[in-house]
Design a protein around this motif. Structure first.
Motif, mmCIF file in Angstrom:
data_model
loop_
_atom_site.group_PDB
_atom_site.id
_atom_site.type_symbol
_atom_site.label_atom_id
_atom_site.label_comp_id
_atom_site.label_asym_id
_atom_site.label_seq_id
_atom_site.Cartn_x
_atom_site.Cartn_y
_atom_site.Cartn_z
ATOM 1 N N THR A 1 -55.068 28.932 51.143
ATOM 2 C CA THR A 1 -54.223 28.083 50.006
ATOM 3 C C THR A 1 -52.789 28.432 50.169
ATOM 4 N N HIS A 2 -52.053 27.159 50.237
ATOM 5 C CA HIS A 2 -50.629 27.119 50.572
ATOM 6 C C HIS A 2 -49.695 25.944 50.079
ATOM 7 N N ILE A 3 -48.433 26.127 50.091
ATOM 8 C CA ILE A 3 -47.661 24.816 49.876
ATOM 9 C C ILE A 3 -47.212 24.857 51.440
ATOM 10 N N THR A 4 -47.275 23.389 51.787
ATOM 11 C CA THR A 4 -46.582 23.079 53.397
ATOM 12 C C THR A 4 -45.499 22.976 53.190
ATOM 13 N N LEU A 5 -44.537 23.572 54.163
ATOM 14 C CA LEU A 5 -43.006 23.387 54.280
ATOM 15 C C LEU A 5 -42.972 22.534 55.698
ATOM 16 N N ARG B 1 -33.309 33.568 49.126
ATOM 17 C CA ARG B 1 -33.635 34.698 48.034
ATOM 18 C C ARG B 1 -34.993 34.167 47.502
ATOM 19 N N PRO B 2 -35.688 35.150 46.972
ATOM 20 C CA PRO B 2 -36.952 34.835 46.256
ATOM 21 C C PRO B 2 -36.770 33.927 44.930
ATOM 22 N N PHE B 3 -37.790 32.954 44.808
ATOM 23 C CA PHE B 3 -37.717 32.105 43.676
ATOM 24 C C PHE B 3 -38.971 32.068 42.892
ATOM 25 N N HIS B 4 -39.180 31.405 41.904
ATOM 26 C CA HIS B 4 -40.438 31.464 41.102
ATOM 27 C C HIS B 4 -41.060 29.951 41.368
ATOM 28 N N ILE B 5 -42.209 30.036 41.313
ATOM 29 C CA ILE B 5 -43.185 28.831 41.089
ATOM 30 C C ILE B 5 -44.260 28.772 40.141
ATOM 31 N N ARG B 6 -44.136 27.681 39.532
ATOM 32 C CA ARG B 6 -45.356 27.643 38.632
ATOM 33 C C ARG B 6 -45.940 26.413 38.965
ATOM 34 N N LEU B 7 -47.451 26.579 39.181
ATOM 35 C CA LEU B 7 -48.441 25.600 39.359
ATOM 36 C C LEU B 7 -48.951 24.956 37.947
ATOM 37 N N ARG B 8 -48.676 23.702 37.650
ATOM 38 C CA ARG B 8 -49.142 23.067 36.597
ATOM 39 C C ARG B 8 -49.885 21.828 36.742
ATOM 40 N N GLY B 9 -51.046 21.650 36.511
ATOM 41 C CA GLY B 9 -51.706 20.494 36.398
ATOM 42 C C GLY B 9 -52.159 19.976 37.487
ATOM 43 N N SER B 10 -52.743 18.974 37.665
ATOM 44 C CA SER B 10 -53.413 18.286 38.983
ATOM 45 C C SER B 10 -52.769 17.011 39.094
ATOM 46 N N GLY B 11 -52.755 16.592 40.399
ATOM 47 C CA GLY B 11 -52.224 15.168 40.954
ATOM 48 C C GLY B 11 -52.974 14.604 41.901
ATOM 49 N N CYS C 1 -38.537 24.476 47.105
ATOM 50 C CA CYS C 1 -39.358 23.986 48.134
ATOM 51 C C CYS C 1 -38.753 22.985 48.907
ATOM 52 N N GLU C 2 -38.113 21.977 48.413
ATOM 53 C CA GLU C 2 -37.433 21.014 49.067
ATOM 54 C C GLU C 2 -36.200 21.367 49.914
ATOM 55 N N ARG C 3 -35.454 22.342 49.513
ATOM 56 C CA ARG C 3 -34.493 22.976 50.126
ATOM 57 C C ARG C 3 -34.835 23.708 51.436
ATOM 58 N N PHE D 1 -41.529 14.314 51.714
ATOM 59 C CA PHE D 1 -42.072 15.785 51.325
ATOM 60 C C PHE D 1 -42.231 15.861 49.808
ATOM 61 N N HIS D 2 -43.530 16.233 49.492
ATOM 62 C CA HIS D 2 -43.575 16.515 48.098
ATOM 63 C C HIS D 2 -44.457 17.977 47.769
ATOM 64 N N PRO D 3 -43.976 18.814 47.380
ATOM 65 C CA PRO D 3 -44.687 20.268 47.517
ATOM 66 C C PRO D 3 -45.938 20.122 46.535
#
Length: 183
Positions: free
Chosen positions: A33-37, A63-73, A93-95, A113-115
């Motif tokens: 399970t991942h977010i593709t870069l 530097r570390p950052f936060h991700i919030r996963l929310r809902g489906s698409g 993620c885009e940067r 690109f769409h994380p």
């Protein structure tokens, strides 16, 4: 064949991989399970040193950052994919993706690109609809510590090869004992 991604930490990664498997997705066991870069990219082995130096340089400056996963698409009808969406961390993620997809990894992408976190891919519409509905209210939040370089094995399984920790750089080869966890 390599790829670069943000691994989704447990318990979220395991839960989402289990959901993907429950939908009958044959790739559930082959893709962590991942977010593709960086999507699957064929490279010559002699390029790996330059690629790893490139990734190390990026990680050292981030530097570390936060991700919030929310809902489906979904990307349907363009692409038969249902995913868990990001509600926070998209800009980061885009940067990061733009930095990674430069230098020795510069290449045209098949899609903008769409994380996201894929949870169903190339499955019957009824199953895709079920996945979309079941994860419509899903939510999780975690800190991103860095990203990983993955290699596609001859057996079709994607395996992490090296972690790149933000602010530090490379953490060396990845082992099960030293996988970063959620903070």
């Amino acid at each position: 064949m390599i790829g670069v991604a943000i691994p989704i930490p447990d318990p979220y990664g395991a839960l989402l991989q289990g959901k993907r498997a429950s939908y009958g997705d044959p790739l559930a066991g082959a893709i962590p399970t991942h977010i593709t870069l960086l999507p699957p990219t064929e490279v010559d082995g002699v390029e790996l040193d330059a690629i790893e130096a490139h990734l190390l340089d990026i990680a050292r400056k981030e530097r570390p950052f936060h991700i919030r996963l929310r809902g489906s698409g979904t990307f349907r009808p363009v692409s038969p994919v249902v995913f868990v969406a990001l509600g926070e961390g998209i800009d980061d993620c885009e940067r990061l993706q733009a930095l990674i997809a430069s230098g020795p990894l510069a290449r045209p992408l098949d899609f903008p690109f769409h994380p996201h976190v894929t949870i169903a891919h190339h499955l019957p519409d009824k199953v895709m609809d079920q996945a979309f509905m079941e994860l419509a209210t899903y939510s999780a939040r975690f800190e991103v510590w860095g990203f990983s370089l993955y290699e596609h094995g001859e057996d079709g399984v994607w395996r992490p090869q090296r972690d790149y920790v933000f602010g530090v750089g490379g953490a060396g080869p990845r082992t099960e004992d030293d996988c970063p966890t959620e903070s």
